[in-house]
Design a protein around this motif. Structure first.
Motif, PDB file in Angstrom:
ATOM      1  N   THR A   1      66.100  -7.564  24.793  1.00  0.00           N
ATOM      2  CA  THR A   1      67.351  -7.719  25.533  1.00  0.00           C
ATOM      3  C   THR A   1      68.543  -7.521  24.602  1.00  0.00           C
ATOM      4  O   THR A   1      69.539  -6.895  24.985  1.00  0.00           O
ATOM      5  CB  THR A   1      67.384  -9.111  26.202  1.00  0.00           C
ATOM      6  OG1 THR A   1      66.206  -9.237  27.016  1.00  0.00           O
ATOM      7  CG2 THR A   1      68.604  -9.287  27.073  1.00  0.00           C
TER       8      THR A   1
ATOM      9  N   THR B   1      56.467  -4.131  32.797  1.00  0.00           N
ATOM     10  CA  THR B   1      55.704  -5.378  32.760  1.00  0.00           C
ATOM     11  C   THR B   1      55.776  -6.152  34.078  1.00  0.00           C
ATOM     12  O   THR B   1      54.889  -6.947  34.382  1.00  0.00           O
ATOM     13  CB  THR B   1      56.255  -6.256  31.618  1.00  0.00           C
ATOM     14  OG1 THR B   1      56.558  -5.410  30.521  1.00  0.00           O
ATOM     15  CG2 THR B   1      55.261  -7.302  31.180  1.00  0.00           C
TER      16      THR B   1
ATOM     17  N   ASP C   1      61.716   1.874  26.167  1.00  0.00           N
ATOM     18  CA  ASP C   1      61.417   0.449  26.112  1.00  0.00           C
ATOM     19  C   ASP C   1      59.894   0.313  26.134  1.00  0.00           C
ATOM     20  O   ASP C   1      59.250   0.560  27.150  1.00  0.00           O
ATOM     21  CB  ASP C   1      62.042  -0.274  27.308  1.00  0.00           C
ATOM     22  CG  ASP C   1      61.683  -1.758  27.341  1.00  0.00           C
ATOM     23  OD1 ASP C   1      60.919  -2.224  26.461  1.00  0.00           O
ATOM     24  OD2 ASP C   1      62.163  -2.458  28.259  1.00  0.00           O
TER      25      ASP C   1
ATOM     26  N   GLN D   1      56.355 -10.089  20.986  1.00  0.00           N
ATOM     27  CA  GLN D   1      55.631 -11.201  21.646  1.00  0.00           C
ATOM     28  C   GLN D   1      54.654 -10.724  22.717  1.00  0.00           C
ATOM     29  O   GLN D   1      54.201 -11.502  23.532  1.00  0.00           O
ATOM     30  CB  GLN D   1      56.633 -12.211  22.243  1.00  0.00           C
ATOM     31  CG  GLN D   1      57.410 -11.755  23.460  1.00  0.00           C
ATOM     32  CD  GLN D   1      58.674 -10.990  23.119  1.00  0.00           C
ATOM     33  OE1 GLN D   1      58.812 -10.484  22.025  1.00  0.00           O
ATOM     34  NE2 GLN D   1      59.601 -10.879  24.061  1.00  0.00           N
ATOM     35  N   LYS D   2      54.333  -9.432  22.715  1.00  0.00           N
ATOM     36  CA  LYS D   2      53.374  -8.931  23.720  1.00  0.00           C
ATOM     37  C   LYS D   2      52.150  -8.355  22.995  1.00  0.00           C
ATOM     38  O   LYS D   2      51.385  -9.119  22.441  1.00  0.00           O
ATOM     39  CB  LYS D   2      54.107  -7.999  24.658  1.00  0.00           C
ATOM     40  CG  LYS D   2      55.207  -8.829  25.346  1.00  0.00           C
ATOM     41  CD  LYS D   2      56.005  -8.214  26.414  1.00  0.00           C
ATOM     42  CE  LYS D   2      57.062  -9.239  26.849  1.00  0.00           C
ATOM     43  NZ  LYS D   2      57.948  -8.775  27.884  1.00  0.00           N
TER      44      LYS D   2
HETATM   45  C1  LIG Z   1      59.302  -8.611  27.905  1.00  0.00           C
HETATM   46  C2  LIG Z   1      60.055  -7.352  28.160  1.00  0.00           C
HETATM   47  C3  LIG Z   1      61.430  -7.248  27.896  1.00  0.00           C
HETATM   48  C4  LIG Z   1      62.247  -8.421  27.420  1.00  0.00           C
HETATM   49  O1  LIG Z   1      61.953  -8.720  26.107  1.00  0.00           O
HETATM   50  P1  LIG Z   1      62.789  -9.875  25.338  1.00  0.00           P
HETATM   51  O2  LIG Z   1      62.334  -9.768  23.934  1.00  0.00           O
HETATM   52  O3  LIG Z   1      62.435 -11.164  26.010  1.00  0.00           O
HETATM   53  O4  LIG Z   1      64.233  -9.548  25.519  1.00  0.00           O
HETATM   54  C5  LIG Z   1      62.022  -6.034  28.119  1.00  0.00           C
HETATM   55  N1  LIG Z   1      61.333  -4.970  28.566  1.00  0.00           N
HETATM   56  C6  LIG Z   1      60.009  -5.030  28.831  1.00  0.00           C
HETATM   57  C7  LIG Z   1      59.297  -3.819  29.324  1.00  0.00           C
HETATM   58  C8  LIG Z   1      59.337  -6.224  28.632  1.00  0.00           C
HETATM   59  O5  LIG Z   1      58.025  -6.305  28.898  1.00  0.00           O
END
Ligand SMILES: *Cc1c(COP(=O)(O)O)cnc(C)c1O
Length: 374
Positions: free
Chosen positions: A86, A155, A175, A198-199
């Motif tokens: 973000t 997501t 993204d 974090q994913k």
């Molecule tokens: C999780 C996610 C975001 C947001 O990520 P943050 O680090 O929480 O800002 C943006 N785009 C996608 C595709 C996501 O999966």
């Protein structure tokens, strides 16, 4: 009559349970090995200066590991900074889009970036191409556009897209927050492949990373040197020069950096992106085959070619997905609830590399048990 309070009393037999109950799409499961390594390193690493070699060496390993993981072509640079994806969107509004961008909007995240750009007074109104949730639109070459905003994996809906340059000119900004490290792609088809760890990288949030092509670096440095006002925290020129020194502009979360490098090196040592993507393919095959063979479930994304191999969305029919999720949660299996804003009777399950395919199979077995017991 059933209620969440009553159904939550169902006990799933222990031999059906996955080895770890975390299936959330972000923050996602962190491998216990990584958390243990962080605990072991804690006294010499946490609480030490991010301007000194102990931490800078780890940042260096992260940048080098990411370049290896994505087989970045010569001249590409890995930049990083604080604020997560973000935060990076706002930095891109200031430092990557020259005057007009095109956005593929097909879920909550892609729509959010497009909306942020639309509100920027120094940019022209973006071209926004939308499609229904569960699908993705195609980019269209447009000579009035200087940046194309794509999303590797949406997501919120469980749709992924292949990455190709829509035109010879214009930066391709991707993204890849939930796709990076789990989906194949050719970095040469992208100019900025950005994500938060974090994913698929099984770390904590708060950081952004961006793989920048020479054309992107040129754009960043040119805009940063122009008279456009840019808040320093969002200045990608500053972020690039800090990154080249293996630093961030301001203090990062050291644990996040540590966990991210641990996961990147774990993937690289096991065979790299091809290995990680194959592991996600296996998990996807397990859950979609299962969902297609039960009377009460259907994969939400109709076209198998764009069904995500990192985030699966499964529609329920005749059974309340919320009730299933509540029972699972009471049994230690968490965060499979659907993305709220999508408003469907659905479960959403992360298939990230940190989650072994055997746990996806176990989860399917647990859902079968819960549905039979309701
Ligand atoms: C999780 C996610 C975001 C947001 O990520 P943050 O680090 O929480 O800002 C943006 N785009 C996608 C595709 C996501 O999966």
């Amino acid at each position: 009559m059933s209620s969440v309070a009553q159904t939550a009393k169902i006990t799933i037999p222990p031999d059906l349970l996955p080895e770890d109950g975390r299936f959330g799409s972000g923050p996602s499961r962190i491998r216990p090995d990584a958390a243990a390594a962080l605990a072991a390193a804690a006294n010499n690493f946490l609480g030490t200066s991010h301007r000194k070699s102990t931490v800078k060496d780890v940042v260096h390993r992260l940048r080098a590991g990411v370049a290896e993981l994505f087989s970045l072509p010569d001249g590409y640079e890995v930049a990083l900074g604080n604020g997560g994806t973000t935060g990076f969107w706002d930095a891109a509004v200031f430092g990557l889009i020259e005057s007009r961008s095109q956005h593929l909007s097909f879920g909550a995240f892609s729509a959010k970036f497009a909306a942020g750009v639309a509100g920027a007074p120094h940019l022209e109104a973006p071209e926004i191409i939308s499609s229904e949730p569960g699908t993705h639109p195609e980019a269209v070459a447009n000579p009035t556009v200087d940046a194309y905003a794509l999303t590797h994996n949406e997501t919120s809906t469980g749709v992924s897209m292949e990455l190709h340059r829509p035109a010879a000119d214009g930066l391709v900004l991707v993204d890849a927050t939930s796709g990076a490290g789990g989906l194949r792609f050719d970095a040469a088809e992208t100019d900025v492949y950005y994500f938060a760890p974090q994913k698929c990288l099984a770390a904590d949030g708060g950081l952004w990373l961006a793989c920048c092509s020479p054309a992107a670096v040129e754009r960043i440095e040119r805009i940063a040197a122009s008279d456009r006002w840019i808040p320093p925290f969002l200045d990608l020129g500053i972020a690039l020069s800090s990154s080249r020194k293996d630093e961030t502009y301001n203090t990062p979360a050291l644990a996040t950096v540590f966990l991210a490098v641990h996961q990147v090196e774990w993937i690289n040592e096991n065979g790299g992106l091809e290995w990680a993507a194959s592991r996600c393919d296996q998990s996807a095959d397990i859950i979609y085959t299962w969902a297609g063979s039960r009377s009460f479930t259907t994969p939400f994304v109709a076209d198998p070619a764009i069904r995500s191999h990192v985030v699966a969305t499964i529609d329920f029919d005749g059974v309340s997905a919320d009730e299933v999720a509540a029972v699972l949660r009471a049994n230690g299996i968490v965060d499979v609830e659907s993305y709220r804003a999508l408003g469907r009777n659905q479960l959403r399950v992360a298939l990230f590399p940190a989650i072994p395919p055997s746990d996806i199979a176990a989860l399917c077995g647990c859902i079968d048990y819960v549905v039979e017991s309701l």
